[in-house]
Design an enzyme around this catalytic site. Structure first.
Site, PDB file in Angstrom:
ATOM      1  N   PRO A  10      -9.131   6.845   9.096  1.00 21.09           N
ATOM      2  CA  PRO A  10      -8.803   7.736   7.986  1.00 21.09           C
ATOM      3  C   PRO A  10      -8.382   9.143   8.398  1.00 21.09           C
ATOM      4  O   PRO A  10      -8.952   9.734   9.311  1.00 21.09           O
ATOM      5  CB  PRO A  10     -10.103   7.779   7.173  1.00 21.09           C
ATOM      6  N   ASN A  11      -7.368   9.599   7.692  1.00 22.13           N
ATOM      7  CA  ASN A  11      -6.829  10.968   7.778  1.00 22.13           C
ATOM      8  C   ASN A  11      -5.986  11.235   9.023  1.00 22.13           C
ATOM      9  O   ASN A  11      -5.359  12.294   9.103  1.00 22.13           O
ATOM     10  CB  ASN A  11      -7.953  12.016   7.661  1.00 22.13           C
ATOM     11  N   ARG A  18      -3.439  20.351   9.596  1.00 18.38           N
ATOM     12  CA  ARG A  18      -4.478  21.393   9.642  1.00 18.38           C
ATOM     13  C   ARG A  18      -5.264  21.248  10.932  1.00 18.38           C
ATOM     14  O   ARG A  18      -5.112  20.271  11.665  1.00 18.38           O
ATOM     15  CB  ARG A  18      -5.424  21.251   8.452  1.00 18.38           C
ATOM     16  N   TYR A  23      -7.113  19.396  16.810  1.00 21.96           N
ATOM     17  CA  TYR A  23      -6.338  18.156  16.958  1.00 21.96           C
ATOM     18  C   TYR A  23      -4.906  18.367  17.456  1.00 21.96           C
ATOM     19  O   TYR A  23      -4.177  17.396  17.624  1.00 21.96           O
ATOM     20  CB  TYR A  23      -6.291  17.410  15.615  1.00 21.96           C
ATOM     21  N   ASN A  74      -8.806   4.513  17.384  1.00 19.57           N
ATOM     22  CA  ASN A  74      -9.454   5.764  17.010  1.00 19.57           C
ATOM     23  C   ASN A  74      -9.951   5.558  15.581  1.00 19.57           C
ATOM     24  O   ASN A  74      -9.185   5.697  14.622  1.00 19.57           O
ATOM     25  CB  ASN A  74      -8.476   6.937  17.079  1.00 19.57           C
ATOM     26  N   ALA A  77     -13.341   9.115  11.238  1.00 18.01           N
ATOM     27  CA  ALA A  77     -14.691   9.344  10.693  1.00 18.01           C
ATOM     28  C   ALA A  77     -15.543   8.069  10.687  1.00 18.01           C
ATOM     29  O   ALA A  77     -16.781   8.147  10.768  1.00 18.01           O
ATOM     30  CB  ALA A  77     -14.589   9.914   9.282  1.00 18.01           C
ATOM     31  N   GLU A  98     -11.772   2.845  23.001  1.00 17.95           N
ATOM     32  CA  GLU A  98     -11.991   3.820  21.924  1.00 17.95           C
ATOM     33  C   GLU A  98     -11.437   5.175  22.373  1.00 17.95           C
ATOM     34  O   GLU A  98     -11.716   5.613  23.492  1.00 17.95           O
ATOM     35  CB  GLU A  98     -13.500   3.933  21.674  1.00 17.95           C
ATOM     36  N   HIS A 100     -10.688   9.306  21.114  1.00 18.14           N
ATOM     37  CA  HIS A 100     -10.784  10.428  20.172  1.00 18.14           C
ATOM     38  C   HIS A 100      -9.979  11.587  20.729  1.00 18.14           C
ATOM     39  O   HIS A 100     -10.080  11.897  21.929  1.00 18.14           O
ATOM     40  CB  HIS A 100     -12.242  10.854  19.973  1.00 18.14           C
ATOM     41  N   ARG A 107     -18.992  18.787  19.388  1.00 18.40           N
ATOM     42  CA  ARG A 107     -18.756  19.286  18.027  1.00 18.40           C
ATOM     43  C   ARG A 107     -20.048  19.180  17.223  1.00 18.40           C
ATOM     44  O   ARG A 107     -21.126  19.341  17.758  1.00 18.40           O
ATOM     45  CB  ARG A 107     -17.592  18.513  17.402  1.00 18.40           C
TER      46      ARG A 107
HETATM   47  O1  CA2 Z   1     -11.258  13.457  17.557  1.00 18.12           O
HETATM   48  C1  CA2 Z   1     -10.899  12.461  16.942  1.00 18.12           C
HETATM   49  O2  CA2 Z   1      -9.908  11.805  17.235  1.00 18.12           O
HETATM   50  C2  CA2 Z   1     -11.670  12.018  15.694  1.00 18.12           C
HETATM   51  O3  CA2 Z   1     -11.772  10.607  15.715  1.00 18.12           O
HETATM   52  C3  CA2 Z   1     -10.865  12.508  14.500  1.00 18.12           C
HETATM   53  C4  CA2 Z   1     -11.544  12.295  13.163  1.00 18.12           C
HETATM   54  C5  CA2 Z   1     -12.992  12.788  13.193  1.00 18.12           C
HETATM   55  O4  CA2 Z   1     -13.635  12.419  11.990  1.00 18.12           O
HETATM   56  C6  CA2 Z   1     -13.769  12.232  14.366  1.00 18.12           C
HETATM   57  O5  CA2 Z   1     -15.086  12.780  14.362  1.00 18.12           O
HETATM   58  C7  CA2 Z   1     -13.088  12.573  15.673  1.00 18.12           C
HETATM   59  C8  CA2 Z   1     -10.822  13.041  12.046  1.00 18.12           C
HETATM   60  C9  CA2 Z   1      -9.347  12.796  11.938  1.00 18.12           C
HETATM   61  C10 CA2 Z   1      -8.782  13.664  10.840  1.00 18.12           C
HETATM   62  O6  CA2 Z   1      -7.683  14.365  11.337  1.00 18.12           O
HETATM   63  C11 CA2 Z   1      -7.201  15.424  10.639  1.00 18.12           C
HETATM   64  C12 CA2 Z   1      -5.923  15.346  10.172  1.00 18.12           C
HETATM   65  C13 CA2 Z   1      -5.376  16.414   9.493  1.00 18.12           C
HETATM   66  C14 CA2 Z   1      -6.075  17.567   9.310  1.00 18.12           C
HETATM   67  C15 CA2 Z   1      -7.354  17.657   9.792  1.00 18.12           C
HETATM   68  C16 CA2 Z   1      -7.912  16.584  10.453  1.00 18.12           C
END
Ligand code: CA2
Length: 143
Positions: A10-11, A18, A23, A74, A77, A98, A100, A107
């Site tokens: 997700p996301n 952002r 990221y 990946n 969340a 896996e 990230h 974090r």
């Molecule tokens: O570091 C990573 O790749 C994560 O898997 C990214 C996830 C986070 O929940 C994990 O703890 C670590 C979040 C991805 C969301 O990405 C975003 C996209 C646009 C704006 C902000 C965040």
């Protein structure tokens, strides 16, 4: 040619929108192209799948059985919440790396635990896009 499925949770489709300090500022399409190149360089055919829905991710993993030789995931969340995703990965028995983008260990406390790590052949975090290149190389060395 051996096939690798790259799964994003997700996301991650909003990457680049952002939190560039965490990221980076490149978007999901750039991640796909970067990873496709890395996998091609390692001699793999690549397919990409992104979903914001846990059940859809589980379905995709199940459908990978007998089709793909390796998975890069990946789970975003869902890394920290899902038991269904590692169960599915374990059920299909496809070697999985896996990845990230950020260093989940440096974090918030809730990001430190991954349900996926125990079933992964390797976990790579905190290396941004380069982590996907490392993951491709891990799979090249084992499959
Ligand atoms: O570091 C990573 O790749 C994560 O898997 C990214 C996830 C986070 O929940 C994990 O703890 C670590 C979040 C991805 C969301 O990405 C975003 C996209 C646009 C704006 C902000 C965040």
């Amino acid at each position: 040619m051996k096939k690798v499925l790259v799964i994003s949770g997700p996301n991650l489709n909003l990457l680049g929108l952002r939190e560039p300090d965490i990221y980076g500022n490149r978007n999901y399409d750039a991640l796909v192209e970067f990873t496709r190149t890395a996998l091609t360089d390692c001699g793999f055919e690549a397919e990409f799948y992104q979903s914001n829905h846990e059940g859809d991710l589980v379905d995709k993993i199940q459908e990978a059985y007998g089709v793909f030789d390796g998975i890069i995931i990946n789970p975003a969340a869902y890394t920290h919440t899902s038991v269904a995703i590692p169960d599915a990965l374990k059920a299909v028995g496809i070697p999985t790396v896996e990845v990230h983008l950020s260093d989940i260990n440096s974090r918030e406390e809730f990001r430190r635990h991954s349900f996926v790590s125990p079933i992964a052949v390797a976990t790579i975090c905190g290396k941004g896009f380069d982590g996907y290149k490392d993951a491709a190389e891990v799979l090249r060395d084992i499959i």
